[in-house]
Scaffold this motif. Structure first.
Motif, PDB file in Angstrom:
ATOM      1  N   ARG A  39     -26.922   5.227  20.571  1.00  0.00           N
ATOM      2  CA  ARG A  39     -27.588   4.420  21.586  1.00  0.00           C
ATOM      3  C   ARG A  39     -27.509   5.153  22.919  1.00  0.00           C
ATOM      4  O   ARG A  39     -26.767   6.121  23.071  1.00  0.00           O
ATOM      5  CB  ARG A  39     -26.961   3.038  21.701  1.00  0.00           C
ATOM      6  CG  ARG A  39     -25.524   3.031  22.196  1.00  0.00           C
ATOM      7  CD  ARG A  39     -24.991   1.615  22.328  1.00  0.00           C
ATOM      8  NE  ARG A  39     -23.601   1.598  22.789  1.00  0.00           N
ATOM      9  CZ  ARG A  39     -22.924   0.481  23.034  1.00  0.00           C
ATOM     10  NH1 ARG A  39     -23.483  -0.703  22.839  1.00  0.00           N
ATOM     11  NH2 ARG A  39     -21.674   0.536  23.448  1.00  0.00           N
ATOM     12  N   TYR A  47     -27.022  -0.801  28.012  1.00  0.00           N
ATOM     13  CA  TYR A  47     -27.105   0.002  26.806  1.00  0.00           C
ATOM     14  C   TYR A  47     -28.388  -0.331  26.050  1.00  0.00           C
ATOM     15  O   TYR A  47     -28.893  -1.462  26.123  1.00  0.00           O
ATOM     16  CB  TYR A  47     -25.915  -0.276  25.873  1.00  0.00           C
ATOM     17  CG  TYR A  47     -24.569   0.063  26.465  1.00  0.00           C
ATOM     18  CD1 TYR A  47     -24.032   1.337  26.304  1.00  0.00           C
ATOM     19  CD2 TYR A  47     -23.826  -0.887  27.143  1.00  0.00           C
ATOM     20  CE1 TYR A  47     -22.785   1.658  26.819  1.00  0.00           C
ATOM     21  CE2 TYR A  47     -22.574  -0.580  27.680  1.00  0.00           C
ATOM     22  CZ  TYR A  47     -22.065   0.696  27.511  1.00  0.00           C
ATOM     23  OH  TYR A  47     -20.841   1.008  28.027  1.00  0.00           O
ATOM     24  N   SER A  48     -28.894   0.639  25.334  1.00  0.00           N
ATOM     25  CA  SER A  48     -30.002   0.376  24.428  1.00  0.00           C
ATOM     26  C   SER A  48     -29.450  -0.180  23.117  1.00  0.00           C
ATOM     27  O   SER A  48     -28.236  -0.242  22.914  1.00  0.00           O
ATOM     28  CB  SER A  48     -30.788   1.664  24.166  1.00  0.00           C
ATOM     29  OG  SER A  48     -29.994   2.570  23.412  1.00  0.00           O
ATOM     30  N   GLU A  49     -30.340  -0.560  22.234  1.00  0.00           N
ATOM     31  CA  GLU A  49     -29.905  -1.029  20.920  1.00  0.00           C
ATOM     32  C   GLU A  49     -29.444   0.157  20.067  1.00  0.00           C
ATOM     33  O   GLU A  49     -29.857   1.280  20.267  1.00  0.00           O
ATOM     34  CB  GLU A  49     -31.058  -1.745  20.207  1.00  0.00           C
ATOM     35  CG  GLU A  49     -31.523  -3.012  20.907  1.00  0.00           C
ATOM     36  CD  GLU A  49     -32.659  -3.677  20.160  1.00  0.00           C
ATOM     37  OE1 GLU A  49     -33.115  -3.083  19.142  1.00  0.00           O
ATOM     38  OE2 GLU A  49     -33.093  -4.753  20.585  1.00  0.00           O
ATOM     39  N   TRP A  50     -28.566  -0.133  19.118  1.00  0.00           N
ATOM     40  CA  TRP A  50     -28.127   0.901  18.187  1.00  0.00           C
ATOM     41  C   TRP A  50     -29.262   1.257  17.246  1.00  0.00           C
ATOM     42  O   TRP A  50     -29.962   0.386  16.748  1.00  0.00           O
ATOM     43  CB  TRP A  50     -26.926   0.429  17.378  1.00  0.00           C
ATOM     44  CG  TRP A  50     -25.646   0.376  18.164  1.00  0.00           C
ATOM     45  CD1 TRP A  50     -25.055  -0.715  18.692  1.00  0.00           C
ATOM     46  CD2 TRP A  50     -24.815   1.493  18.500  1.00  0.00           C
ATOM     47  NE1 TRP A  50     -23.893  -0.381  19.348  1.00  0.00           N
ATOM     48  CE2 TRP A  50     -23.720   0.975  19.237  1.00  0.00           C
ATOM     49  CE3 TRP A  50     -24.879   2.856  18.258  1.00  0.00           C
ATOM     50  CZ2 TRP A  50     -22.709   1.783  19.735  1.00  0.00           C
ATOM     51  CZ3 TRP A  50     -23.870   3.664  18.739  1.00  0.00           C
ATOM     52  CH2 TRP A  50     -22.808   3.128  19.470  1.00  0.00           C
ATOM     53  N   ARG A  51     -29.470   2.560  17.028  1.00  0.00           N
ATOM     54  CA  ARG A  51     -30.496   3.032  16.107  1.00  0.00           C
ATOM     55  C   ARG A  51     -29.867   4.009  15.112  1.00  0.00           C
ATOM     56  O   ARG A  51     -28.979   4.789  15.470  1.00  0.00           O
ATOM     57  CB  ARG A  51     -31.621   3.738  16.862  1.00  0.00           C
ATOM     58  CG  ARG A  51     -32.384   2.823  17.809  1.00  0.00           C
ATOM     59  CD  ARG A  51     -33.365   1.958  17.060  1.00  0.00           C
ATOM     60  NE  ARG A  51     -34.109   1.087  17.958  1.00  0.00           N
ATOM     61  CZ  ARG A  51     -35.224   0.453  17.612  1.00  0.00           C
ATOM     62  NH1 ARG A  51     -35.701   0.607  16.397  1.00  0.00           N
ATOM     63  NH2 ARG A  51     -35.835  -0.354  18.467  1.00  0.00           N
TER      64      ARG A  51
END
Length: 260
Positions: A39, A47-51
């Motif tokens: 992320r 934070y961005s989303e988990w990818r």
């Protein structure tokens, strides 16, 4: 429960199986690569989303370069092939009256890379033809992924600029430009009060190695005026370090030989 590896990881596992590596180490490598996520952090609490990361290895790991080398180690073509980390060069010698088979080698290399899950970037691939005016070879342009490769008159290979006529003017000009910019830092160190021994240490660490890099490849082919241009860079450096000494005396004081 074991999870079957997919994509590039599956290809890597197949290639790892051909090496004499303990099975426990292979399992550890597969486990290290699978089910990774990442992320992006923009601020303290942003934070961005988990990818999921479907391919590749974490940057900065010691294992990454070794796994990449295993992935490309079996790449091969009928033409001469040189591989250095992620830099691959392919060449052939075409005698007078013969036909070039380099296109076949390029197609084969592209096919193998595709099977392994790689994609060659045709925008970064260049074609360099080394020849002389009386050779009169007329070759068809090389094509990769349906696109014609750019035909260039010079190319940089592992830090050495090679020209189509095998002259070294472009390479030595690049050396002079790079070293001249570093002489600025030598002057700054001089103004800050660094001792001559420290200035010599900076020169032999950061400037002279640039001039000496790959010199066995090109130095014997240099005309006299280029030799003098390169020697002039060392003269300038020693004039900064020892402004009151002649070049020959400065060389003795610094325990340095001439570049030539």
């Amino acid at each position: 429960m074991a999870v079957a590896p997919t994509g590039l990881i599956s290809v890597l596992v197949q290639k790892l199986a051909t090496y004499d590596i303990p099975s426990q180490a292979k399992c550890w490598i597969v486990d290290f690569l699978m089910d990774r996520k990442q992320r992006v952090k923009l601020a303290q609490d942003c934070y961005s989303e988990w990818r999921s990361v479907p391919s590749g290895v974490s940057q900065g790991t010691k294992l990454g370069p070794w796994l990449f080398l295993i992935m490309i180690n079996d790449l091969d073509t009928p033409a001469d092939l040189w591989k250095y980390v992620d830099d691959t060069s392919c060449s052939e010698i075409v005698t007078k009256g013969s036909e070039s088979k380099l296109q076949e080698a390029v197609d084969d290399l592209s096919r193998q890379a595709s099977i392994d899950g790689f994609q060659l970037n045709e925008a970064k691939c260049k074609e360099l033809r080394i020849g002389f005016p009386n050779s009169n070879h007329d070759f068809e342009p090389l094509v990769l992924n349906g696109k014609t490769l750019e035909l260039v008159t010079s190319a940089k290979l592992l830090g050495v600029t090679i020209s189509h006529d095998l002259k070294w003017n472009m390479h030595t000009s690049e050396l002079s430009r790079k070293c001249s910019s570093r002489l600025y830092f030598l002057r700054q160190l001089k103004r800050s009060g660094a001792a001559p021994s420290e200035l010599v240490q900076f020169y032999v660490t950061c400037i002279r190695p640039v001039l000496e890099y790959a010199s066995p490849v090109f130095h014997r082919s240099l005309p006299n005026y280029i030799n003098k241009d390169l020697e002039r860079i060392q003269r300038r450096a020693l004039r900064i370090i020892y402004p009151d000494l002649s070049y020959s005396v400065a060389l003795e004081t610094a325990c340095l030989p001439k570049l030539h």
